[in-house]
Each structure stands twice: as structure tokens, then as C-alpha cells.
Motif scaffolding. Structure first.
Motif, PDB file in Angstrom:
ATOM      1  N   GLU A  34       0.838  -1.184  -0.066  1.00  0.00           N
ATOM      2  CA  GLU A  34      -0.048   0.070  -0.149  1.00  0.00           C
ATOM      3  C   GLU A  34       0.835   1.270  -0.080  1.00  0.00           C
ATOM      4  O   GLU A  34       0.212   2.147  -0.201  1.00  0.00           O
ATOM      5  CB  GLU A  34      -0.909   0.117   1.367  1.00  0.00           C
ATOM      6  N   ARG A  36       2.171   2.789   2.785  1.00  0.00           N
ATOM      7  CA  ARG A  36       1.459   3.326   3.950  1.00  0.00           C
ATOM      8  C   ARG A  36       1.978   2.834   5.023  1.00  0.00           C
ATOM      9  O   ARG A  36       2.329   1.568   5.298  1.00  0.00           O
ATOM     10  CB  ARG A  36       0.019   3.358   3.605  1.00  0.00           C
ATOM     11  N   ARG A  38       0.817   1.615   8.650  1.00  0.00           N
ATOM     12  CA  ARG A  38      -0.533   0.936   8.975  1.00  0.00           C
ATOM     13  C   ARG A  38      -0.415   0.887  10.751  1.00  0.00           C
ATOM     14  O   ARG A  38       0.520   0.504  11.113  1.00  0.00           O
ATOM     15  CB  ARG A  38      -0.739  -0.400   8.450  1.00  0.00           C
ATOM     16  N   GLN A  50      -7.790  -1.196  11.841  1.00  0.00           N
ATOM     17  CA  GLN A  50      -6.672  -0.901  11.209  1.00  0.00           C
ATOM     18  C   GLN A  50      -6.911   0.466  10.492  1.00  0.00           C
ATOM     19  O   GLN A  50      -7.723   0.884   9.761  1.00  0.00           O
ATOM     20  CB  GLN A  50      -6.094  -1.982  10.048  1.00  0.00           C
ATOM     21  N   ILE A  51      -5.766   1.344  10.707  1.00  0.00           N
ATOM     22  CA  ILE A  51      -5.916   2.777  10.033  1.00  0.00           C
ATOM     23  C   ILE A  51      -4.426   2.969   9.239  1.00  0.00           C
ATOM     24  O   ILE A  51      -3.339   2.459   9.563  1.00  0.00           O
ATOM     25  CB  ILE A  51      -6.186   3.904  11.213  1.00  0.00           C
ATOM     26  N   PHE A  52      -4.757   3.678   8.140  1.00  0.00           N
ATOM     27  CA  PHE A  52      -3.512   3.854   7.240  1.00  0.00           C
ATOM     28  C   PHE A  52      -3.133   5.255   7.178  1.00  0.00           C
ATOM     29  O   PHE A  52      -3.986   6.100   7.056  1.00  0.00           O
ATOM     30  CB  PHE A  52      -3.854   3.285   6.008  1.00  0.00           C
ATOM     31  N   PHE A  53      -1.978   5.551   7.156  1.00  0.00           N
ATOM     32  CA  PHE A  53      -1.396   7.036   6.926  1.00  0.00           C
ATOM     33  C   PHE A  53      -0.799   7.143   5.644  1.00  0.00           C
ATOM     34  O   PHE A  53       0.303   6.166   5.236  1.00  0.00           O
ATOM     35  CB  PHE A  53      -0.428   7.089   7.957  1.00  0.00           C
ATOM     36  N   THR A  54      -0.991   8.006   4.772  1.00  0.00           N
ATOM     37  CA  THR A  54      -0.193   8.133   3.568  1.00  0.00           C
ATOM     38  C   THR A  54       1.109   8.777   3.930  1.00  0.00           C
ATOM     39  O   THR A  54       1.029   9.474   4.891  1.00  0.00           O
ATOM     40  CB  THR A  54      -1.058   9.030   2.576  1.00  0.00           C
ATOM     41  N   TRP A 106      -9.562   1.528   7.416  1.00  0.00           N
ATOM     42  CA  TRP A 106      -9.971   2.598   6.874  1.00  0.00           C
ATOM     43  C   TRP A 106      -8.529   3.661   6.555  1.00  0.00           C
ATOM     44  O   TRP A 106      -7.700   3.410   7.275  1.00  0.00           O
ATOM     45  CB  TRP A 106     -10.791   3.479   7.480  1.00  0.00           C
ATOM     46  N   LEU A 107      -8.638   4.487   5.759  1.00  0.00           N
ATOM     47  CA  LEU A 107      -7.537   5.494   5.416  1.00  0.00           C
ATOM     48  C   LEU A 107      -7.855   6.754   6.355  1.00  0.00           C
ATOM     49  O   LEU A 107      -8.815   7.243   6.236  1.00  0.00           O
ATOM     50  CB  LEU A 107      -7.522   5.765   4.053  1.00  0.00           C
ATOM     51  N   LYS A 109      -7.998  10.535   6.879  1.00  0.00           N
ATOM     52  CA  LYS A 109      -7.879  11.616   5.894  1.00  0.00           C
ATOM     53  C   LYS A 109      -7.762  13.020   6.668  1.00  0.00           C
ATOM     54  O   LYS A 109      -7.373  13.926   5.939  1.00  0.00           O
ATOM     55  CB  LYS A 109      -9.429  11.617   5.002  1.00  0.00           C
ATOM     56  N   ASP A 126     -11.625   9.583   9.136  1.00  0.00           N
ATOM     57  CA  ASP A 126     -11.670   9.231   7.729  1.00  0.00           C
ATOM     58  C   ASP A 126     -12.572  10.517   7.051  1.00  0.00           C
ATOM     59  O   ASP A 126     -12.734  10.058   5.973  1.00  0.00           O
ATOM     60  CB  ASP A 126     -12.040   7.833   7.488  1.00  0.00           C
TER      61      ASP A 126
END
Length: 180
Positions: A34, A36, A38, A50-54, A106-107, A109, A126
Motif C-alpha cells: 500500500e 502506507r 498501518r 486498522q488505520i492507514f497513513f499516507t 480505513w484511510l 484523511k 476518515d
């Protein structure tokens, strides 16, 4: 989007229509597929997320978090900081293991910061229906900065957004780090 309250009485949780759940602990990983960061999170409501950071939001998050930590800092010298970080990092930590297929993924935002009497509340959202938050004092917030530094290093992302007090010589062996 990163927001900080202008008024200490301002409460972001009152302004959002979603329910935010308190993070109990998280394990940070770099997800190369990804591209990213996590966070595998255990929440106080006995659920997981589970959360993702760009990379872009991660950089903005670190820049703002460093400013906030410097504002609330009560550490007077580099030696005090080193002692504080060593004490905190010696705690035994078990990684979060995401086992349930029901886990929300989720990502992130946007991130909101809310000043507390003895620290800071950070709300990861998000912008739709998911939010989790953590509350921490200065040592915990510094550890989070350190965790993100390790993830940026593993991801081979530029680390120029990190403060000079991060120990660049630290040997990074694992691809995950846990925070309680």
C-alpha cells in the motif's frame, strides 16, 4: 487536513457527528504493497481497527505533533529527554494481533488536535464515519514521534520533517513497533 483548536475550550468531539473510540494500544507497521504506514489498533471498546497513513499526511502529522510537543514540553535538557525516553522505551510491549475479519480498515484523511490539561488528544478520522483517538502526555507523544520516525526510515521516506532530538543512529531491526 490537520486541525488544531484556536480556543482551549473548543472540543472537536462536539463538532463531529461520528463516534470516536479511545485507542488502548497500537502496533505500527509499514505496508509496502500500500506504500502506507498501518496502525493495528486495540480499542477500549474491545474491538480492533486498522488505520492507514499516507506519506503526505504522515509528514503533516509529524510536523504538527512536534510543534505541540514543544509547546507542552517540561523537559529542561537533552539529558532529561534521553532519560525519559529510555525509561518509557524499556516497558515490555506485546504487538497488536489483528485476528477478526470484522476489523474496520480505513484511510486516515484528517487529524484533529485538542489540548488537554496534562497533554494532548489526537483524533484520527476518515471524514466519513470512522474515528479513533488517543490521549497522551509528553513522553507518550515523543514515543509516537519516534515510532513514526522508525516507520519512515523503514519505508525509505524522507525523514527531514523530524526534530533533531530523534536518535538517527538507532538500530532499526523490526518492521513494527507497539505503543501502549
Amino acid at each position: 487536513v490537520i486541525k488544531s483548536p484556536k480556543d482551549k475550550n473548543n472540543n472537536f468531539m462536539d463538532q463531529i457527528s461520528m463516534q470516536s473510540h479511545l485507542l488502548k494500544t497500537f502496533t505500527a507497521n509499514f505496508d509496502p504493497e500500500e506504500d502506507r504506514i498501518r496502525l493495528d489498533c486495540d480499542l477500549h471498546i474491545e474491538e480492533q481497527a486498522q488505520i492507514f497513513f499516507t506519506q503526505r499526511l504522515g509528514r503533516l502529522f509529524i510536523l504538527e505533533l512536534v510543534k505541540k510537543v514543544e509547546q507542552i514540553s517540561n523537559i529542561s535538557s537533552l539529558q532529561d529527554l534521553t532519560n525519559d525516553m529510555t525509561t518509557n522505551s524499556n516497558e515490555i510491549k506485546q504487538p497488536v494481533s489483528i485476528a477478526s475479519k470484522q476489523t474496520k480498515v480505513w484511510l486516515i484523511k484528517s487529524i484533529d488536535f485538542e489540548n488537554l490539561e496534562d497533554g494532548l488528544r489526537i483524533i484520527f478520522k476518515d471524514n466519513d464515519k470512522h474515528a479513533v483517538h488517543l490521549e497522551g502526555d509528553e513522553p507518550l507523544l515523543r514515543n509516537i514521534i519516534d515510532v513514526f520516525f522508525k516507520m519512515f526510515y523503514i519505508a525509505e521516506w524522507s525523514t527531514d520533517c523530524f526534530p533533531v532530538w530523534i536518535d538517527v543512529e538507532t538500530k532499526i531491526e523490526n518492521q513494527s513497533v507497539t505503543i501502549h
